[in-house]
Motif scaffolding. Sequence first.
Motif, short mmCIF file in Angstrom:
data_model
loop_
_atom_site.label_atom_id
_atom_site.label_comp_id
_atom_site.label_asym_id
_atom_site.label_seq_id
_atom_site.Cartn_x
_atom_site.Cartn_y
_atom_site.Cartn_z
N ALA A 1 2.50 -2.88 -12.77
CA ALA A 1 1.85 -1.44 -12.44
C ALA A 1 1.95 -1.05 -14.60
O ALA A 1 2.87 -1.05 -15.37
CB ALA A 1 2.85 -0.73 -11.77
N VAL B 1 -2.11 -4.28 -8.90
CA VAL B 1 -2.28 -2.31 -9.56
C VAL B 1 -3.10 -2.17 -10.50
O VAL B 1 -2.43 -2.92 -11.54
CB VAL B 1 -0.55 -2.05 -9.68
CG1 VAL B 1 0.70 -2.88 -10.26
CG2 VAL B 1 -0.26 -0.87 -10.03
N LYS B 2 -3.75 -0.99 -10.41
CA LYS B 2 -4.85 -0.55 -11.57
C LYS B 2 -5.18 -1.74 -12.00
O LYS B 2 -5.36 -2.11 -13.38
CB LYS B 2 -3.88 -0.24 -12.46
CG LYS B 2 -3.36 1.07 -12.52
CD LYS B 2 -4.03 2.48 -11.84
CE LYS B 2 -4.69 2.97 -12.91
NZ LYS B 2 -5.64 4.31 -13.42
N LYS C 1 1.12 -1.12 -0.33
CA LYS C 1 0.11 -0.13 -0.15
C LYS C 1 0.79 1.43 0.07
O LYS C 1 0.19 2.33 -0.76
CB LYS C 1 -1.03 0.23 1.01
CG LYS C 1 -2.29 -1.29 1.11
CD LYS C 1 -3.20 -0.68 0.82
CE LYS C 1 -4.26 -1.47 0.52
NZ LYS C 1 -5.86 -0.22 0.96
N GLU D 1 -4.60 -2.07 -4.82
CA GLU D 1 -5.60 -2.40 -4.19
C GLU D 1 -5.67 -3.89 -3.96
O GLU D 1 -5.27 -5.40 -4.04
CB GLU D 1 -7.19 -2.30 -4.94
CG GLU D 1 -6.74 -3.59 -6.66
CD GLU D 1 -7.88 -2.64 -7.24
OE1 GLU D 1 -9.38 -3.19 -6.37
OE2 GLU D 1 -7.88 -3.18 -8.47
N TYR E 1 6.41 7.04 -11.01
CA TYR E 1 6.48 6.52 -9.49
C TYR E 1 8.38 6.78 -10.00
O TYR E 1 8.51 7.23 -8.62
CB TYR E 1 6.36 4.71 -9.17
CG TYR E 1 6.96 4.56 -8.26
CD1 TYR E 1 6.41 4.60 -6.81
CD2 TYR E 1 7.42 3.08 -8.61
CE1 TYR E 1 7.01 4.36 -5.87
CE2 TYR E 1 8.75 2.42 -6.67
CZ TYR E 1 8.03 2.76 -5.98
OH TYR E 1 8.23 2.75 -4.92
N PRO F 1 1.87 3.65 -5.37
CA PRO F 1 0.75 3.71 -6.09
C PRO F 1 -0.52 2.68 -6.03
O PRO F 1 -0.40 2.21 -6.78
CB PRO F 1 1.08 4.83 -7.16
CG PRO F 1 2.77 5.19 -6.48
CD PRO F 1 3.30 3.34 -5.95
N GLU F 2 -1.79 3.02 -6.22
CA GLU F 2 -2.76 2.83 -6.31
C GLU F 2 -2.89 1.01 -6.70
O GLU F 2 -3.57 -0.11 -7.47
CB GLU F 2 -2.88 2.75 -8.34
CG GLU F 2 -2.48 4.38 -9.21
CD GLU F 2 -4.22 4.98 -8.73
OE1 GLU F 2 -5.15 4.04 -8.85
OE2 GLU F 2 -3.77 5.59 -9.14
N LEU G 1 1.96 4.61 -15.05
CA LEU G 1 2.13 5.06 -13.02
C LEU G 1 3.69 4.70 -13.06
O LEU G 1 4.34 5.20 -11.92
CB LEU G 1 1.08 3.98 -13.04
CG LEU G 1 0.92 3.51 -11.38
CD1 LEU G 1 0.48 5.30 -11.06
CD2 LEU G 1 0.03 2.82 -10.73
#
Length: 114
Positions: free
Chosen positions: A102, A30-31, A12, A18, A110, A15-16, A106
């Motif tokens: 990713a 991720v996405k 977490k 879940e 990063y 980025p992104e 993105l």
Amino acid sequence: MPTWDDVVAIAKRLPEVEETTSWQTPSLKVKGRFFARLRTEAEGGLALVCDPSEKAALLASADPAFYTTPHYDGYAMILIHLDRIDEPRLTDLIEDAWLIKAPVGLRKTYERRQ
């Protein structure tokens, strides 16, 4: 000894990410792209996306934290005994898995921040 909750906390930070499920088990994406899941099979462990050459090197190292099963042969995923890996190494492997999955935009955003 890291737990699934530690894996989630590490992921977490990226980025992104879940937390979701894959194959009826807790997983991370991720996405929308899968990169890790907690295995509930008899061997347990964490299934983590990795580069095939890195997988080969990790398995060749004879480090007891890393293993595979016939099901994962030929797949770019390493299996990890969470009770046999330290958190800094796990963090690096999670970041590597995230970078593999990713989306390019993105990932570039990063990497510019690092």
